[in-house]
Motif scaffolding. Structure first.
Motif, PDB file in Angstrom:
ATOM      1  N   GLY A 120      15.575  -0.760   5.452  1.00 31.16           N
ATOM      2  CA  GLY A 120      15.789  -1.712   4.371  1.00 31.16           C
ATOM      3  C   GLY A 120      14.576  -1.986   3.510  1.00 31.16           C
ATOM      4  N   ASN A 121      13.486  -1.281   3.745  1.00 30.29           N
ATOM      5  CA  ASN A 121      12.251  -1.526   2.998  1.00 30.29           C
ATOM      6  C   ASN A 121      12.099  -0.554   1.834  1.00 30.29           C
ATOM      7  OD1 ASN A 121      10.423  -3.517   4.816  1.00 30.29           O
ATOM      8  ND2 ASN A 121      11.646  -2.188   6.131  1.00 30.29           N
ATOM      9  N   GLN A 122      11.110  -0.826   0.989  1.00 24.65           N
ATOM     10  CA  GLN A 122      10.818   0.072  -0.117  1.00 24.65           C
ATOM     11  C   GLN A 122       9.308   0.160  -0.340  1.00 24.65           C
ATOM     12  OE1 GLN A 122      13.292  -1.980  -2.967  1.00 24.65           O
ATOM     13  NE2 GLN A 122      11.540  -3.017  -3.914  1.00 24.65           N
ATOM     14  N   LEU A 123       8.871   1.359  -0.743  1.00 26.21           N
ATOM     15  CA  LEU A 123       7.472   1.600  -1.072  1.00 26.21           C
ATOM     16  C   LEU A 123       7.326   1.556  -2.578  1.00 26.21           C
ATOM     17  CD1 LEU A 123       6.296   4.468   1.300  1.00 26.21           C
ATOM     18  CD2 LEU A 123       5.047   2.372   0.834  1.00 26.21           C
ATOM     19  N   CYS A 124       6.385   0.750  -3.046  1.00 28.99           N
ATOM     20  CA  CYS A 124       6.210   0.560  -4.478  1.00 28.99           C
ATOM     21  C   CYS A 124       4.781   0.871  -4.900  1.00 28.99           C
ATOM     22  CB  CYS A 124       6.543  -0.878  -4.876  1.00 28.99           C
ATOM     23  SG  CYS A 124       8.288  -1.317  -4.627  1.00 28.99           S
ATOM     24  N   SER A 125       4.658   1.321  -6.141  1.00 28.03           N
ATOM     25  CA  SER A 125       3.346   1.572  -6.725  1.00 28.03           C
ATOM     26  C   SER A 125       3.287   0.905  -8.085  1.00 28.03           C
ATOM     27  CB  SER A 125       3.112   3.077  -6.877  1.00 28.03           C
ATOM     28  OG  SER A 125       4.093   3.631  -7.750  1.00 28.03           O
ATOM     29  N   GLY A 126       2.077   0.726  -8.593  1.00 25.67           N
ATOM     30  CA  GLY A 126       1.962   0.120  -9.907  1.00 25.67           C
ATOM     31  C   GLY A 126       0.537  -0.205 -10.274  1.00 25.67           C
ATOM     32  N   VAL A 127       0.394  -0.971 -11.347  1.00 24.61           N
ATOM     33  CA  VAL A 127      -0.929  -1.343 -11.854  1.00 24.61           C
ATOM     34  C   VAL A 127      -0.912  -2.784 -12.348  1.00 24.61           C
ATOM     35  CG1 VAL A 127      -1.559   0.993 -12.598  1.00 24.61           C
ATOM     36  CG2 VAL A 127      -0.403  -0.540 -14.194  1.00 24.61           C
ATOM     37  N   THR A 128      -2.107  -3.332 -12.468  1.00 23.83           N
ATOM     38  CA  THR A 128      -2.323  -4.587 -13.181  1.00 23.83           C
ATOM     39  C   THR A 128      -3.477  -4.366 -14.140  1.00 23.83           C
ATOM     40  OG1 THR A 128      -1.574  -5.966 -11.340  1.00 23.83           O
ATOM     41  CG2 THR A 128      -2.970  -7.019 -12.992  1.00 23.83           C
ATOM     42  N   GLU A 129      -3.289  -4.716 -15.391  1.00 29.66           N
ATOM     43  CA  GLU A 129      -4.351  -4.552 -16.386  1.00 29.66           C
ATOM     44  C   GLU A 129      -5.187  -5.826 -16.438  1.00 29.66           C
ATOM     45  OE1 GLU A 129      -3.910  -4.228 -20.935  1.00 29.66           O
ATOM     46  OE2 GLU A 129      -3.854  -2.143 -20.232  1.00 29.66           O
ATOM     47  N   LEU A 130      -6.472  -5.677 -16.159  1.00 29.09           N
ATOM     48  CA  LEU A 130      -7.384  -6.810 -16.092  1.00 29.09           C
ATOM     49  C   LEU A 130      -8.511  -6.662 -17.121  1.00 29.09           C
ATOM     50  CD1 LEU A 130      -7.742  -6.936 -12.203  1.00 29.09           C
ATOM     51  CD2 LEU A 130      -6.305  -8.417 -13.619  1.00 29.09           C
ATOM     52  N   PRO A 131      -9.061  -7.774 -17.617  1.00 29.20           N
ATOM     53  CA  PRO A 131     -10.179  -7.692 -18.561  1.00 29.20           C
ATOM     54  C   PRO A 131     -11.493  -7.402 -17.841  1.00 29.20           C
ATOM     55  CG  PRO A 131      -9.637  -9.979 -18.131  1.00 29.20           C
ATOM     56  CD  PRO A 131      -8.596  -9.161 -17.417  1.00 29.20           C
TER      57      PRO A 131
END
Length: 318
Positions: free
Chosen positions: A231-242
């Motif tokens: 029931g789980n999921q693997l996620c990827s992504g980004v956060t844009e920071l100054p």
């Protein structure tokens, strides 16, 4: 990734022209064990900030790739969603009919390719102002592809693409921006993320909304997720920071999430960057295993950037 971030297929390696090529000898076997994490997810739980990732392969994609969004791994084939932006949405000085920007114009694509980077088919998806595909997932038979307006609080169509025939059919529609989808093989439900992954959704396969909740984590905006077992999921992504000098910095990361409780079971940054300077986990990402090796596939750069789009392959032994 796909199953983007977690196909449990075991891969065989073949040497072609002196380079290591990733290939599978048999079609993918649907992962149906609802009580265990996939091998990729199990391996991921051992990843830390000290894990050494090595770039082992770079494949130039010599066809129009536009702005890549999500990966789904289906045996020998890689499905990559991408958006062709013909006219960027423009921010309004004040909201208009509840929207903060225009729809813009574009075309949604699902690019089907081999693991050697050869284009098999360009599948056009979307309708009218809904042209932005998001993160995608492979359920063992079909690839789930959300296509939304390129603005928050809008509307979306969820498609299913048969991985063998490549036929496309509409699954359901949703009155909000859906930026990624995961098929839960343990429950048969469909999970999704909203604009910037600030919302989590759960539907039936026919599109009945079962749950909508705020994302309790504010660290990473999840761009691409895959089923990870139990029931789980693997996620990827980004956060844009100054940055201190007024510039921008992309913080990339990976997370194992339980969508029933929104609990993050494991999370790590991924401090690697592409030729164009993007965090590798910016958009399409998939994780898989071969023996004790955890492999990450990514395509963070756009076609219009000077570097073009490369399929990047990183490996680690957590």
């Amino acid at each position: 990734m796909r199953t983007r971030l977690a196909l449990a297929a075991t891969l065989s390696l073949a040497v072609i022209g002196g380079t290591t090529a990733i290939a599978t000898a048999t079609p993918p076997t649907p992962y149906r064990d609802g009580n265990k994490l996939t091998p990729a997810a199990q391996s991921f739980t051992k990843v830390t900030r000290d894990t050494q990732w090595k770039l082992t392969r770079k494949v130039r994609l010599d066809f129009p790739t536009y702005h890549p969004q999500g990966f789904a791994l289906a045996g020998d084939l890689i499905f990559m969603s991408s958006v062709q932006i013909d006219e960027k949405p423009e921010k309004y000085p004040e909201p208009v009919d509840g929207y903060d920007r225009s729809t813009g114009k574009g075309v949604g694509h699902v690019l089907v390719m081999t693991r050697e980077g050869k284009l098999v088919k360009d599948i056009v998806v979307g309708e009218g102002t809904m042209y932005h595909p998001g993160g995608i997932d492979f359920d063992g038979e079909s690839v789930w592809v959300p296509v939304a307006e390129y603005r928050p609080n809008s509307q979306s169509i969820m498609y299913r693409i048969d991985a063998k025939s490549l036929q496309v059919r509409e699954a359901f529609r949703h009155r909000d921006h859906v930026g990624g989808a995961v098929f839960d093989r343990s429950s048969g439900k469909v999970h999704g993320v909203g604009w910037g992954s600030r919302k989590f959704f759960t539907w039936t396969q026919k599109g009945d909304l079962l749950r909508s909740a705020a994302n309790p984590s504010h660290l990473i905006d999840h761009q691409d997720c895959d089923y990870a077992g139990a029931g789980n999921q693997l996620c990827s992504g980004v956060t844009e920071l100054p940055t201190a000098d007024g510039g921008k910095y992309e913080l990339g990361g990976l997370a194992l999430i339980d969508p029933a409780t929104d609990r993050i079971r494991h999370e790590v940054p991924f401090p690697h960057f592409s030729a164009a300077g993007h965090a590798v986990t910016r958009n399409p990402v998939a994780l898989e295993t071969q023996g004790s090796t955890l492999r990450l596939l990514a395509a963070p750069d756009d076609a219009e950037e000077a570097s073009g789009t490369d399929l990047l392959v990183y490996e680690a032994t957590p």
